[in-house]
Design an enzyme around this catalytic site. Structure first.
Site, PDB file in Angstrom:
ATOM      1  N   ASP A   1     -48.556-107.511 -41.784  1.00  0.00           N
ATOM      2  CA  ASP A   1     -48.207-108.931 -41.730  1.00  0.00           C
ATOM      3  C   ASP A   1     -48.662-109.667 -42.982  1.00  0.00           C
ATOM      4  O   ASP A   1     -49.189-110.781 -42.914  1.00  0.00           O
ATOM      5  CB  ASP A   1     -48.782-109.599 -40.482  1.00  0.00           C
ATOM      6  CG  ASP A   1     -48.119-110.946 -40.188  1.00  0.00           C
ATOM      7  OD1 ASP A   1     -47.047-111.215 -40.772  1.00  0.00           O
ATOM      8  OD2 ASP A   1     -48.669-111.726 -39.381  1.00  0.00           O
TER       9      ASP A   1
ATOM     10  N   SER B   1     -50.876-120.088 -40.379  1.00  0.00           N
ATOM     11  CA  SER B   1     -50.520-118.722 -40.766  1.00  0.00           C
ATOM     12  C   SER B   1     -50.534-118.546 -42.273  1.00  0.00           C
ATOM     13  O   SER B   1     -49.922-119.318 -43.015  1.00  0.00           O
ATOM     14  CB  SER B   1     -49.112-118.377 -40.269  1.00  0.00           C
ATOM     15  OG  SER B   1     -49.138-117.869 -38.972  1.00  0.00           O
TER      16      SER B   1
ATOM     17  N   HIS C   1     -44.728-112.850 -41.633  1.00  0.00           N
ATOM     18  CA  HIS C   1     -43.915-113.623 -40.684  1.00  0.00           C
ATOM     19  C   HIS C   1     -43.693-115.065 -41.142  1.00  0.00           C
ATOM     20  O   HIS C   1     -42.839-115.763 -40.602  1.00  0.00           O
ATOM     21  CB  HIS C   1     -44.530-113.578 -39.272  1.00  0.00           C
ATOM     22  CG  HIS C   1     -45.741-114.443 -39.076  1.00  0.00           C
ATOM     23  ND1 HIS C   1     -47.024-113.950 -39.145  1.00  0.00           N
ATOM     24  CD2 HIS C   1     -45.874-115.763 -38.792  1.00  0.00           C
ATOM     25  CE1 HIS C   1     -47.883-114.927 -38.895  1.00  0.00           C
ATOM     26  NE2 HIS C   1     -47.206-116.037 -38.690  1.00  0.00           N
TER      27      HIS C   1
END
Length: 408
Positions: free
Chosen positions: A181, A261, A150
């Protein structure tokens, strides 16, 4: 508490307001859908399916409430690998090795976290795309970086930077796997600083609740910030960007925020035990509340070799939706709420209302357990589902298929 969100940083203050608006819209849409479904089928409550939604800033926000769970297996599938054209490729590349880890002894006058940061942080990078920024880290001498799917989103090239004083480096997105992911970015290895020593992976099955957990990343764009905490729980599940489930997720109270992230979660030996991916937030908030989630290192070790070669990872798929509302689940098992047309389960004779109690003779206690069981299989595998139907048990042979690009 709102559903976990991806810790992706663009214009984070604007994103927080945008998330609140999107959640309100999603809840209104869910209620309208539930009312319409209830009117069409009196006596049965309709529940929303939690799906990912892309905002105008290219990030992913959790939408609606969890009532039904699409089962296709989680992130760590021993599935076959496909080449870039979707044709059967050669045998699976071997998983990356796990390296034994032992606690680092800090030097005099330095904390363990400080020692680990000094060793690991030079390999941690910021990754910037057209819509925001995240974190990544170097894993070998060939210029291979790991981050979240993402984070790179749909971009095929990104800007990579080692530290605040580093140069902007062009990174090429080599492969992505929305089901776990994870993504691989490649840079010219000669562009990496000499002190950027590749990080190594630990075996995440050895992680225990209470272990030290150290996160390094770029929260809110603040370069290579370190936070320390513990592993606060194991075996969590998360929704992947394509709507399927990631299993065996590590929960930590180490503070992670938007921008973390794709960064590493490290043990007390400086080995990577996970890739930071999502956080739980309070209603209307976007910051840390002490609950963060990382994709486990064993998932990363399994998926990365294929992504590094530019392949797609194929995961096993059962093709059912499981009712996970505890108010309607009174006995152990996974209750089939719906079937995908021509999916593996429907083709094998599974019916709506069946309660799956075992896979290949191994008990299934709930929806998550069924997902984990499928997750351990590969496309093409045959499994035996034990189901309860109208008060009696029956065994059904199902041949699993490859998971579609997103939840149907």
């Amino acid at each position: 508490m709102t559903p976990p969100k991806h810790i992706w940083s663009g214009g984070w203050q604007e994103e927080s307001e945008e998330d609140a608006r999107l959640r309100a819209e999603a809840e209104a849409a869910r209620r309208a859908q539930a009312e319409a479904a209830a009117a069409a089928a009196p006596g049965r409550e309709a529940e929303g399916v939690r799906t990912p939604r892309r905002t105008s800033r290219g990030r992913i926000a959790g939408v609606a409430t969890v009532g039904l769970l699409a089962v296709g297996g989680g992130a760590f599938a021993a599935g076959a690998l496909l080449d870039g054209n979707g044709n059967d490729g050669p045998a699976n590349p071997a998983a990356l090795p796990a390296v034994a880890s032992k606690p680092i002894t800090p030097t005099r006058g330095q904390t363990r976290a400080g020692t680990i940061y000094a060793q690991a942080s030079p390999a941690v990078v910021s990754i910037r795309t057209a819509t925001g920024s995240g974190t990544g880290f170097l894993i070998d001498d060939q210029g291979t970086l790991v981050t979240n799917d993402h984070v790179v989103d749909t971009d095929r090239t990104v800007t990579v930077k080692f530290g605040t004083d580093g140069r902007n480096i062009r990174g090429v997105v080599r492969g992505v796997d929305p089901s776990s992911d994870l993504a691989v970015v490649h840079i010219d290895p000669s562009q990496a600083p000499a002190d950027a020593k590749p990080l190594q992976f630990a075996d995440s099955t050895g992680v225990q609740v209470g272990d030290v957990a150290i996160a390094i990343g770029n929260p809110f764009g603040l370069d290579r910030t370190v936070t320390e905490g513990i592993v606060s729980s194991l075996g969590r599940t998360l929704q992947a960007p394509n709507g399927f489930q990631i299993d065996d997720v590590i929960q930590t109270d180490a503070a992670i925020n938007p921008g973390n992230s794709g960064g590493p979660l490290l043990d007390d030996g400086g080995r990577v035990i996970g890739v930071n991916s999502q956080i739980a937030t309070s209603v209307g908030g976007s910051g840390n509340v002490g609950i963060g989630f990382a994709v486990p290192s064993n998932t990363v070790r399994q998926v990365l070799p294929g992504l590094k070669q530019g392949r797609s990872v194929s995961h096993a798929w059962l093709g059912v939706t499981i009712d996970s509302n505890p108010a309607r689940i009174t006995t152990p098992g996974a209750s089939i709420a719906s079937l995908n047309t021509n999916g593996p389960a429907e083709s094998a004779g599974v019916q709506v209302g069946d309660l799956v109690t075992a896979v290949d003779g191994q008990p299934v206690s709930d929806a998550s357990a069924l997902s984990t069981a499928i997750n351990r299989k590969a496309p093409g595998d045959h499994i035996t589902l034990t189901v309860e139907r109208n008060g009696s048990k029956t065994d059904i042979d199902v041949q699993l298929k490859a998971r579609p690009a997103k939840t149907p």
